[in-house]
Design an enzyme around this catalytic site. Structure first.
Site: not given
Ligand SMILES: [Zn+2]
Length: 452
Positions: A267, A318
């Site tokens: 991220h 994720d």
């Molecule tokens: Zn994560």
């Protein structure tokens, strides 16, 4: 042996190739107009991607957080529900969910996964009798399903930026550096049960869950395997780190930590242009999770600047809200188009977006997972995926357009076969352990719902 009508080799597209696999690696690639008896015959062979970021347990809560409640919907309220959900999970359920996710990932075309594993302890935070019990459960799921595992035990010590104490919902994650080192040792011991392409790295969860001193202690104890960290997912996180450490998270990490091509920054969403170019130059992989980042409202990655500077990237599923390789790649590109009001953004200069995304994510994913894979070449791990280019979504395309078709037009159902380090786990579009794994998962989820 595998015979492919066409294959994307490291050297480019080739027609009619026969690939010999020995001990999980590609031993030979030879032209062969015909398959031999016993060969697995496929249409179009590609290097299979590594899924570089996953929290398998979150798959079982997919769909539970999509109902609006007035004034209460943000990443942080999602996280509250995730904590409540996670707090119920037993070791058996964690293993059953992981096995299902590993089946789904391989059916989508991934050969390997980086499991960023942060639930370590029992409810309330007491360790299991075997400290690395839940790591071993994830490894058991990898063994059952044959996926190439890079296991990433997470160091999670504090409840927020500034060394806040863990909250109630975080007690199952918590370790000081010393116990974390024991846990990593316990996970390493589990590698003896897996094939030798499996790896163990480490994952300091985020800057907010560690401290500068703890981070350098953990890194000093770690001499093998990749290092992954969540870095800049949310604007609040950037502000919290700046208020505490006096710099933005990516800025701080690149300045204070030995970030190199063995690192993966998950991220890398909220970065200045300077952070973006500096990170690209560090050699670290940007771990992009476009479906989850869209689902959680995180924001888009600065793709054009990062690519122009030669940055490495890969993709991960994720939260596993939806496990789809094709959707992951197209969401990445579409997030850029929606922001820039432009088309064909994720490519440097001129060229195919699909090829840039697919081959870039193949190389970057392998790098992030510490796997000797990412392209079809002699000596590399046989992480391979076959797709059916005669599918209606692809059949009108030239060979140079196939990766664009795969990324933008096709569904994952065009995947026919997947090999992970030579293990032929998906055939006819279905994982060989699917039925047993799904049956166990249904039972695990029923038990889970009954406990809520
Ligand atoms: Zn994560």
């Amino acid at each position: 042996m595998i015979h492919a009508r066409q294959a994307l080799l490291a050297s480019g597209w080739a027609q009619d190739v026969r690939i010999t696999v020995n001990k999980g690696r590609i031993e030979q690639i030879a032209p062969a107009t015909a398959a031999q008896p016993g060969d697995s015959r496929v249409d179009t062979l590609l290097p299979a991607l590594g899924n570089l970021h996953s929290h398998t347990f979150q798959r079982a809560m997919a769909g539970m957080t999509e109902t609006r409640k007035a004034g209460r919907d943000s990443f942080w309220t999602w996280r509250e529900l995730m904590y409540r959900f996670m707090d119920r999970l037993t070791a058996d359920q964690i293993e059953a969910i992981a096995a299902l996710v590993f089946v789904e990932m391989q059916e989508a075309g991934y050969a390997s996964v980086g499991e960023f594993h942060y639930v370590h302890h029992q409810r309330g935070g007491a360790p299991y009798d075997t400290l690395a019990e839940l790591s071993l459960r994830v490894m058991a799921a990898a063994k059952e399903t044959g996926i190439g595992l890079t296991h990433l035990p997470v160091l999670y010590t504090y409840g927020g930026a500034g060394q806040l104490p863990l909250s109630e919902g975080q007690m199952r994650f918590g370790n000081e550096v010393d116990r974390f080192a024991d846990l990593v040792q316990g996970a390493r011991a589990g590698l003896s049960e897996l094939s030798d392409d499996a790896r163990v790295g480490i994952a300091p969860h985020s800057l907010r869950a560690t401290s500068p001193g703890d981070l350098s202690s953990a890194l000093a104890l770690h001499d093998d395997g990749p290092v992954h960290i969540h870095i800049a997912e949310q604007p609040k996180e950037v502000e919290d780190i700046r208020n505490w450490l006096g710099a933005r998270p990516v800025e701080w990490l690149l300045d204070k930590a030995p970030v190199n091509d063995g690192w993966c920054l998950i991220h890398a969403t909220h970065m200045t242009k300077e952070e973006t170019t500096a990170m690209a130059r560090s050699g670290a992989v940007a771990g992009l999770c476009p479906i989850t980042e869209a689902n959680l409202g995180d924001g888009p990655f600065n793709g054009p600047t990062f690519l122009e500077t030669g940055g490495n990237f890969g993709v991960g599923s994720d939260s596993n809200i939806n496990i789809s390789l094709t959707e992951e790649l197209r969401t990445l590109e579409y997030s850029q188009r929606l922001r820039d009001l432009s088309r064909n953004v994720m490519v440097v200069g001129e060229g195919s977006v699909g090829a840039t995304l697919y081959t870039g994510a193949a190389r970057g994913g392998a790098q992030a997972l510490g796997r000797d894979a990412g392209e079809i070449a002699q000596g590399r791990l046989a992480d391979l995926v076959a797709i059916d280019s005669t599918d209606a979504t692809l059949c009108a395309l030239t060979v140079d357009q196939i990766l664009d078709g795969l990324t933008f037009a096709a569904k994952d159902t065009v995947v026919t076969d997947v090999w992970s380090a030579g293990r032929h786990n998906v055939t006819g579009g279905q994982h060989i352990a699917r039925d047993a794994v799904v049956t166990r998962y249904r039972r695990a989820v029923a038990d889970l719902l009954a406990s809520l």
